[in-house]
Scaffold this active site. Sequence first.
Site, PDB file in Angstrom:
ATOM      1  N   GLU A 193       0.898   3.902   1.793  1.00 41.34           N
ATOM      2  CA  GLU A 193       1.346   4.332   3.117  1.00 41.34           C
ATOM      3  C   GLU A 193       2.523   3.505   3.609  1.00 41.34           C
ATOM      4  O   GLU A 193       3.518   4.034   4.116  1.00 41.34           O
ATOM      5  CB  GLU A 193       0.211   4.223   4.147  1.00 41.34           C
ATOM      6  CG  GLU A 193      -1.018   5.021   3.817  1.00 41.34           C
ATOM      7  CD  GLU A 193      -2.089   4.193   3.117  1.00 41.34           C
ATOM      8  OE1 GLU A 193      -1.779   3.532   2.103  1.00 41.34           O
ATOM      9  OE2 GLU A 193      -3.244   4.215   3.567  1.00 41.34           O
ATOM     10  N   CYS A 245      -6.154   1.929   5.821  1.00 40.08           N
ATOM     11  CA  CYS A 245      -6.755   0.669   6.233  1.00 40.08           C
ATOM     12  C   CYS A 245      -6.153   0.268   7.591  1.00 40.08           C
ATOM     13  O   CYS A 245      -5.209   0.908   8.073  1.00 40.08           O
ATOM     14  CB  CYS A 245      -6.481  -0.403   5.181  1.00 40.08           C
ATOM     15  SG  CYS A 245      -4.765  -0.983   5.148  1.00 40.08           S
ATOM     16  N   CYS A 260      -2.298  -0.223   7.446  1.00 39.72           N
ATOM     17  CA  CYS A 260      -1.551   1.023   7.299  1.00 39.72           C
ATOM     18  C   CYS A 260      -1.634   1.886   8.548  1.00 39.72           C
ATOM     19  O   CYS A 260      -0.666   2.545   8.925  1.00 39.72           O
ATOM     20  CB  CYS A 260      -2.025   1.781   6.067  1.00 39.72           C
ATOM     21  SG  CYS A 260      -1.652   0.888   4.526  1.00 39.72           S
ATOM     22  N   HIS A 282       0.857  -1.189   0.000  1.00 41.40           N
ATOM     23  CA  HIS A 282       0.000   0.000   0.000  1.00 41.40           C
ATOM     24  C   HIS A 282       0.890   1.235   0.000  1.00 41.40           C
ATOM     25  O   HIS A 282       2.015   1.213   0.515  1.00 41.40           O
ATOM     26  CB  HIS A 282      -0.895   0.016   1.229  1.00 41.40           C
ATOM     27  CG  HIS A 282      -1.967  -1.022   1.206  1.00 41.40           C
ATOM     28  ND1 HIS A 282      -3.075  -0.947   2.032  1.00 41.40           N
ATOM     29  CD2 HIS A 282      -2.126  -2.147   0.476  1.00 41.40           C
ATOM     30  CE1 HIS A 282      -3.864  -1.991   1.804  1.00 41.40           C
ATOM     31  NE2 HIS A 282      -3.301  -2.734   0.865  1.00 41.40           N
TER      32      HIS A 282
END
Length: 149
Positions: A55, A83, A86, A53
Site C-alpha cells: 500500500e 495495517c 498503511c 508494504h
Amino acid sequence: MDSKEYMNLAYREAAAAAARGEVPIGAVVVGPSGEVLAAAGNEVEARNDPTAHAEVLAIRAAGEKWGAPRLPGCDLYVTLEPCPMCAAAASFARIRRIVFGAYDPKGGGVEHGPRIFSQPTCHHAPEVVGGVEAGRAEQMLKGFFAARR
C-alpha cells in the site's frame, strides 16, 4: 476496467511478491478517471525496509505520478486489510475509498486493532469496502506461510 479487474491486478501483484519471497500482498491505486496510477507488491525483504508494504509503495508511486502528496478521488485496492501504518498513509493521502480482500484480525488497522479511521484524531476517513474475494487472499497467505513452516 472495473473493480474486479483492479482487484485482479492487486492479486497479480501479491502473487509476484510471493514469487520474490515476500508476504503476498498487492495494492493498486486507481485515479478518478479509472486509470491505474500505480501497482505494487510487498518489498519489505528486498528493501530491508519494514515500511515497504504494498500500500505504501503504491501510494508513493501514485503521488509521484500525480505530482502531489494527496490523492483525492483516488481508490486503493489491496488484497489484505491495511495495517495501522498503511491505513494512516491512506488517510494522509486522502484516498477516497479502500477496497480490500481478506480481513486481518491480528494486524489490521481498519476493521481490527486500532481502527484508524474511527479515531477522533483521524484527519480523513475513506470509504471502506472489505472482504472482496477474501477467500482468494486467505488462500494465498496460508499457502505462503505453510510453505515456510
